[in-house]
Design an enzyme around this catalytic site. Structure first.
Site, PDB file in Angstrom:
ATOM      1  N   GLU A 167     -36.694  17.752 -20.904  1.00  0.00           N
ATOM      2  CA  GLU A 167     -36.785  16.320 -21.106  1.00  0.00           C
ATOM      3  C   GLU A 167     -37.712  16.166 -22.444  1.00  0.00           C
ATOM      4  OE1 GLU A 167     -37.917  14.988 -18.024  1.00  0.00           O
ATOM      5  OE2 GLU A 167     -36.363  16.081 -16.991  1.00  0.00           O
ATOM      6  N   CYS A 219     -42.228  12.791 -27.927  1.00  0.00           N
ATOM      7  CA  CYS A 219     -42.968  13.460 -27.479  1.00  0.00           C
ATOM      8  C   CYS A 219     -41.658  14.906 -27.596  1.00  0.00           C
ATOM      9  CB  CYS A 219     -43.245  13.126 -25.835  1.00  0.00           C
ATOM     10  SG  CYS A 219     -44.117  14.443 -25.339  1.00  0.00           S
ATOM     11  N   CYS A 243     -42.722  25.412 -18.277  1.00  0.00           N
ATOM     12  CA  CYS A 243     -44.418  25.696 -18.225  1.00  0.00           C
ATOM     13  C   CYS A 243     -44.734  27.210 -17.745  1.00  0.00           C
ATOM     14  CB  CYS A 243     -44.691  24.887 -18.401  1.00  0.00           C
ATOM     15  SG  CYS A 243     -46.598  25.534 -19.793  1.00  0.00           S
ATOM     16  N   CYS A 283     -51.036  24.511 -15.629  1.00  0.00           N
ATOM     17  CA  CYS A 283     -51.948  23.050 -14.674  1.00  0.00           C
ATOM     18  C   CYS A 283     -51.389  22.791 -12.976  1.00  0.00           C
ATOM     19  CB  CYS A 283     -51.829  22.244 -16.389  1.00  0.00           C
ATOM     20  SG  CYS A 283     -52.526  23.333 -17.841  1.00  0.00           S
ATOM     21  N   CYS A 304     -50.046  19.523 -13.443  1.00  0.00           N
ATOM     22  CA  CYS A 304     -48.924  19.392 -14.162  1.00  0.00           C
ATOM     23  C   CYS A 304     -47.349  19.673 -13.015  1.00  0.00           C
ATOM     24  CB  CYS A 304     -48.658  19.500 -15.229  1.00  0.00           C
ATOM     25  SG  CYS A 304     -47.323  20.006 -16.664  1.00  0.00           S
ATOM     26  N   CYS A 313     -47.232  11.908 -19.200  1.00  0.00           N
ATOM     27  CA  CYS A 313     -48.138  12.884 -18.960  1.00  0.00           C
ATOM     28  C   CYS A 313     -47.933  13.801 -18.028  1.00  0.00           C
ATOM     29  CB  CYS A 313     -49.128  12.595 -20.117  1.00  0.00           C
ATOM     30  SG  CYS A 313     -49.497  12.121 -21.489  1.00  0.00           S
TER      31      CYS A 313
END
Ligand code: SF4
Length: 370
Positions: free
Chosen positions: A88, A125, A132, A136, A139, A355
Site C-alpha cells: 500500500e 507514504c 513487516c 509492533c 500496528c 499510520c
C-alpha cells in the site's frame, strides 16, 4: 529497468552494442516520463525496442490494483508487482499536518473540500517490504508478518505510479516522500538506499524532502548517518521506558532504549536538522503525564522534535485511542520541557490509510483477524 541506475543501464546498452547516450534516453523514459512499457519509449528505434523485447528487458512498472479515496483527499493505493505481491502506498495532499502540528482534523481545510487541485504540496507514504517482521503491537501491518523485501525498483515504482496517476512531477510540484508505509526500511537497507539515490538523481525529489522512519534498528542507524545522500531520520519511540517499550515493540529486547538513544545522540545531523521521534499514544498505556516527563528526560539536550499520533484503531488491535485532552496534555508537558511537539492529524482513517493501518484490507476484511 525500473530500479537500474545510470551505470547499470549504460552497461546494458554497452552489452547490446548500443551508443552510451541510449542510457540517458532510458533514464528519461523510465524515471521522468514514467513509461509503462518499452513500446512507449518513442526516442528508441523500432529495432532497439525489438532487441530489448528479445532480451526480455521490460520497464517493470507496477500496476495500480485499487484506489481508495478518503473524504479528506487522501488516496490509498494498492500496488501490485509482477509476482502478484502487493503493498500500500498513500497519497496525502497538503502533507500529513505533522509539520504544522495544528491539531486540525483531516478534511477541515477548504483546499481539501474541493476536488479541483488546490494543494501546494503533497506527501507520498511509501512501503519498503511486503508486510513487516517487527511486530509492533499497535500496528495492523504487523499482523501480516513479512512476506518479502521490495526491490529498489519496486520502491521507486510506487512513487512513479502515484506521481503518474496524480499527474504531477517533482521538482516542479512540491512532493515530500516518507518511508513510513508497510515494512521496516532498515531491514531492507541496501534496496532502500538504492531507491533513495534513484529518487534523488533520476526522479527529481530532493533528499531534504524525504524522511525515513525506523523502529530502531540500531546498527543501521549508524550506517545511515554515514550515507552521502540520505533522507531525514525519524525514530518510532512509542514508549518512555524499557519495560513498556519491550511490551509494545518486541525489538526493544535486542536494541533497548539505552542503545537506541545512544545511536540517536551520535547521529550526525546537518544544519538545522532535527531527529523526529514518533510516539503513538495508546489510551491508558503510554499516555500519562509521567510518560511525557520520561520522554522529555530521554530527549533532554537533543536536537529533536516529537510527533504525537493518537492511535488509529483497527480490527485485531487491542488498544484504544486516547481522548483529545490527554493528547494535548502530553504535548504541553513536552513543550514545557523545551521539546517541540506536534500532534499529527490522522489522514484517511475512513479508508484505513492512517499510520499503523496499512494492511491489505480488501483481501482480508472479510476474514476474522486473530
Ligand atoms: S509500526 Fe512499522 S515497524 Fe512496527 S510493525 Fe508496523 S510497519 Fe512494522
Amino acid at each position: 529497468m525500473l530500479g537500474l541506475n545510470r551505470p547499470e543501464l549504460s552497461q546494458l546498452m554497452e552489452e547490446m552494442g548500443e551508443a552510451p547516450f541510449r542510457a540517458q534516453q532510458l533514464l528519461d523514459a523510465v524515471y521522468r516520463q514514467k513509461v509503462e512499457s518499452v513500446d512507449q519509449i518513442s526516442t528508441l528505434s523500432q529495432e532497439l525496442r525489438a532487441k530489448l523485447a528479445e532480451k526480455n528487458v521490460s520497464v517493470g512498472f507496477p500496476r495500480i490494483d485499487k484506489r481508495f479515496v478518503s473524504q479528506d483527499g487522501t488516496v490509498r493505493y494498492l500496488i501490485e508487482f509482477s509476482d502478484g505481491q502487493s503493498v500500500e502506498t498513500v497519497w496525502m495532499p497538503e502533507g500529513d499536518g505533522g509539520e504544522s502540528g495544528d491539531g486540525t482534523e483531516a478534511g477541515e481545510s477548504s483546499a481539501m473540500r474541493s476536488t479541483a487541485r488546490q494543494w501546494d504540496r503533497a506527501t507520498i507514504c511509501i512501503s519498503s517490504q511486503v508486510g513487516c517482521a517487527v511486530d509492533c503491537q499497535f500496528c495492523l501491518t504487523a499482523l501480516l508478518g513479512v512476506k518479502r523485501n521490495l526491490t529498489a525498483g519496486e520502491i521507486v515504482g510506487q512513487v512513479c505510479a502515484v506521481l503518474k496517476d496524480q499527474k504531477v512531477s517533482p521538482p516542479q510540484d512540491r512532493i515530500n516522500l516518507v518511508f513510513m508505509g508497510m515494512g521496516e526500511p532498515f531491514l531492507n537497507y541496501d534496496n532502500f538506499i538504492k531507491a533513495v539515490r534513484l529518487l534523488v538523481e533520476e526522479v527529481g525529489v530532493a533528499e531534504s524532502r524525504m524522511t525515513v522512519s525506523t523502529a530502531g534498528i540500531v546498527p543501521r542507524i549508524h550506517d545511515f548517518g554515514q550515507e552521502p545522500v540520505r533522507p531525514k531520520l525519524a525514530i518510532s519511540l512509542n514508549a518512555s521506558n524499557d519495560r513498556q517499550r519491550t511490551e509494545l515493540m518486541p525489538l526493544n529486547r535486542k536494541w533497548n532504549l539505552e542503545k537506541l538513544m545512544a545511536a540517536a545522540r551520535e547521529f550526525p545531523l546537518r544544519n538545522r536538522e532535527r531527529i523526529t521521534f514518533e510516539y503513538v499514544l495508546l489510551h491508558g498505556v503510554n499516555d500519562s503525564s509521567d510518560n511525557a516527563r520520561e520522554v522529555a528526560e530521554l530527549l533532554r539536550g537533543m536536537r529533536a522534535k516529537v510527533n504525537l499520533i493518537a492511535l488509529n484503531p483497527g480490527p485485531g488491535i487491542r488498544f484504544s485511542t486516547p481522548e483529545e485532552e490527554r493528547v494535548a496534555a502530553f504535548q504541553q508537558t513536552l513543550i514545557k520541557a523545551g521539546i517541540p511537539a506536534f500532534v499529527r492529524r490522522p489522514r484517511g482513517r475512513d479508508i484505513y490509510a492512517a499510520c499503523g493501518q496499512l494492511k491489505r484490507t480488501v483481501e482480508i476484511a472479510s476474514a476474522p483477524v486473530s
